[in-house]
Design a protein around this motif. Structure first.
Motif, PDB file in Angstrom:
ATOM      1  N   PHE A  65       0.821  -1.210   0.000  1.00 50.87           N
ATOM      2  CA  PHE A  65       0.000   0.000   0.000  1.00 50.87           C
ATOM      3  C   PHE A  65       0.853   1.258   0.000  1.00 50.87           C
ATOM      4  CE2 PHE A  65      -3.440  -2.759   1.954  1.00 50.87           C
ATOM      5  CZ  PHE A  65      -4.166  -2.820   0.781  1.00 50.87           C
ATOM      6  N   SER A  66       1.913   1.288   0.807  1.00 42.81           N
ATOM      7  CA  SER A  66       2.723   2.509   0.867  1.00 42.81           C
ATOM      8  C   SER A  66       3.498   2.718  -0.424  1.00 42.81           C
ATOM      9  CB  SER A  66       3.666   2.474   2.065  1.00 42.81           C
ATOM     10  OG  SER A  66       4.605   1.423   1.933  1.00 42.81           O
ATOM     11  N   LEU A  67       4.025   1.668  -1.017  1.00 42.30           N
ATOM     12  CA  LEU A  67       4.750   1.824  -2.278  1.00 42.30           C
ATOM     13  C   LEU A  67       3.810   2.186  -3.417  1.00 42.30           C
ATOM     14  CD1 LEU A  67       7.326  -1.079  -1.945  1.00 42.30           C
ATOM     15  CD2 LEU A  67       7.733   1.382  -1.683  1.00 42.30           C
ATOM     16  N   SER A  68       2.568   1.726  -3.331  1.00 43.60           N
ATOM     17  CA  SER A  68       1.613   2.061  -4.395  1.00 43.60           C
ATOM     18  C   SER A  68       1.243   3.544  -4.380  1.00 43.60           C
ATOM     19  CB  SER A  68       0.367   1.189  -4.302  1.00 43.60           C
ATOM     20  OG  SER A  68      -0.405   1.537  -3.179  1.00 43.60           O
ATOM     21  N   ILE A  69       1.348   4.181  -3.208  1.00 43.53           N
ATOM     22  CA  ILE A  69       1.099   5.628  -3.167  1.00 43.53           C
ATOM     23  C   ILE A  69       2.411   6.407  -3.195  1.00 43.53           C
ATOM     24  CG2 ILE A  69      -1.113   5.398  -1.993  1.00 43.53           C
ATOM     25  CD1 ILE A  69       0.284   6.346   0.584  1.00 43.53           C
ATOM     26  N   GLY A  70       3.537   5.689  -3.275  1.00 41.78           N
ATOM     27  CA  GLY A  70       4.836   6.322  -3.424  1.00 41.78           C
ATOM     28  C   GLY A  70       5.377   6.979  -2.177  1.00 41.78           C
ATOM     29  N   SER A  71       5.038   6.455  -1.015  1.00 43.77           N
ATOM     30  CA  SER A  71       5.476   7.094   0.220  1.00 43.77           C
ATOM     31  C   SER A  71       6.148   6.098   1.152  1.00 43.77           C
ATOM     32  CB  SER A  71       4.291   7.725   0.938  1.00 43.77           C
ATOM     33  OG  SER A  71       4.676   8.200   2.200  1.00 43.77           O
ATOM     34  N   TYR A  72       7.435   6.339   1.418  1.00 48.24           N
ATOM     35  CA  TYR A  72       8.135   5.500   2.385  1.00 48.24           C
ATOM     36  C   TYR A  72       7.707   5.826   3.805  1.00 48.24           C
ATOM     37  CZ  TYR A  72      10.993   4.086  -1.518  1.00 48.24           C
ATOM     38  OH  TYR A  72      11.405   3.585  -2.706  1.00 48.24           O
ATOM     39  N   LEU A  73       7.328   7.068   4.052  1.00 52.10           N
ATOM     40  CA  LEU A  73       6.821   7.455   5.364  1.00 52.10           C
ATOM     41  C   LEU A  73       5.535   6.681   5.668  1.00 52.10           C
ATOM     42  CD1 LEU A  73       6.880   9.203   7.901  1.00 52.10           C
ATOM     43  CD2 LEU A  73       5.654  10.961   6.621  1.00 52.10           C
ATOM     44  N   ALA A  74       4.680   6.529   4.657  1.00 51.51           N
ATOM     45  CA  ALA A  74       3.432   5.784   4.850  1.00 51.51           C
ATOM     46  C   ALA A  74       3.722   4.337   5.225  1.00 51.51           C
ATOM     47  CB  ALA A  74       2.571   5.838   3.597  1.00 51.51           C
ATOM     48  N   PHE A  75       4.826   3.775   4.699  1.00 50.61           N
ATOM     49  CA  PHE A  75       5.166   2.392   5.044  1.00 50.61           C
ATOM     50  C   PHE A  75       5.430   2.262   6.535  1.00 50.61           C
ATOM     51  CE2 PHE A  75       8.463  -0.772   5.966  1.00 50.61           C
ATOM     52  CZ  PHE A  75       7.717  -1.908   5.726  1.00 50.61           C
ATOM     53  N   GLY A  76       6.221   3.172   7.086  1.00 57.77           N
ATOM     54  CA  GLY A  76       6.533   3.088   8.517  1.00 57.77           C
ATOM     55  C   GLY A  76       5.289   3.168   9.374  1.00 57.77           C
ATOM     56  N   VAL A  77       4.440   4.121   9.083  1.00 50.37           N
ATOM     57  CA  VAL A  77       3.204   4.298   9.851  1.00 50.37           C
ATOM     58  C   VAL A  77       2.302   3.085   9.673  1.00 50.37           C
ATOM     59  CG1 VAL A  77       1.114   5.697  10.064  1.00 50.37           C
ATOM     60  CG2 VAL A  77       3.327   6.806   9.734  1.00 50.37           C
ATOM     61  N   SER A  78       2.154   2.637   8.436  1.00 45.58           N
ATOM     62  CA  SER A  78       1.277   1.497   8.146  1.00 45.58           C
ATOM     63  C   SER A  78       1.820   0.204   8.765  1.00 45.58           C
ATOM     64  CB  SER A  78       1.130   1.338   6.634  1.00 45.58           C
ATOM     65  OG  SER A  78       0.281   0.269   6.326  1.00 45.58           O
ATOM     66  N   ALA A  79       3.132  -0.008   8.677  1.00 44.48           N
ATOM     67  CA  ALA A  79       3.732  -1.227   9.227  1.00 44.48           C
ATOM     68  C   ALA A  79       3.558  -1.286  10.739  1.00 44.48           C
ATOM     69  CB  ALA A  79       5.208  -1.305   8.854  1.00 44.48           C
ATOM     70  N   VAL A  80       3.807  -0.175  11.409  1.00 41.50           N
ATOM     71  CA  VAL A  80       3.629  -0.135  12.867  1.00 41.50           C
ATOM     72  C   VAL A  80       2.163  -0.362  13.225  1.00 41.50           C
ATOM     73  CG1 VAL A  80       3.729   1.372  14.900  1.00 41.50           C
ATOM     74  CG2 VAL A  80       5.656   1.274  13.322  1.00 41.50           C
ATOM     75  N   GLY A  81       1.273   0.285  12.501  1.00 42.24           N
ATOM     76  CA  GLY A  81      -0.157   0.104  12.766  1.00 42.24           C
ATOM     77  C   GLY A  81      -0.599  -1.338  12.580  1.00 42.24           C
ATOM     78  N   HIS A  82      -0.153  -1.961  11.486  1.00 43.79           N
ATOM     79  CA  HIS A  82      -0.512  -3.361  11.246  1.00 43.79           C
ATOM     80  C   HIS A  82       0.090  -4.278  12.312  1.00 43.79           C
ATOM     81  CE1 HIS A  82      -1.813  -2.155   7.200  1.00 43.79           C
ATOM     82  NE2 HIS A  82      -2.498  -3.282   7.205  1.00 43.79           N
ATOM     83  N   ALA A  83       1.331  -4.055  12.680  1.00 45.24           N
ATOM     84  CA  ALA A  83       1.971  -4.890  13.704  1.00 45.24           C
ATOM     85  C   ALA A  83       1.222  -4.784  15.031  1.00 45.24           C
ATOM     86  CB  ALA A  83       3.433  -4.494  13.877  1.00 45.24           C
TER      87      ALA A  83
END
Length: 86
Positions: free
Chosen positions: A45-63
């Motif tokens: 999801f984060s790479l599809s919107i082109g945001s590495y910041l979104a990955f960190g937030v999303s990964a922590v939220g999912h974990a």
């Protein structure tokens, strides 16, 4: 079947440890696999919107979400075993 029923069925197929394809694994193994899937989807999801910041937030939220879900399941199972012993 209503949309609500469809959503509940889909949710159970993924998140209910008794209905998910992961039901054949031990709970710790299923937890690890769910965490890996959560990280994978966070990256997708984060790479599809082109945001590495979104990955960190999303990964922590999912974990946190998956971890909390499995801790809750383990506590409920332990409580059920303790109530049947009495």
């Amino acid at each position: 079947m209503t949309n609500s029923d469809d959503m509940k069925t889909t949710w159970n197929l993924v998140m209910d440890e008794t209905k998910s394809p992961l039901k054949n694994y031990s709970l710790p193994t299923a937890h690890m696999l769910m965490q890996m899937l959560a990280w994978m989807w966070s990256a997708i999801f984060s790479l599809s919107i082109g945001s590495y910041l979104a990955f960190g937030v999303s990964a922590v939220g999912h974990a946190l979400f998956v971890g909390g879900l499995f801790i809750t399941i383990m506590v409920f199972q332990k409580a059920e075993l303790n109530s049947s012993d009495q």
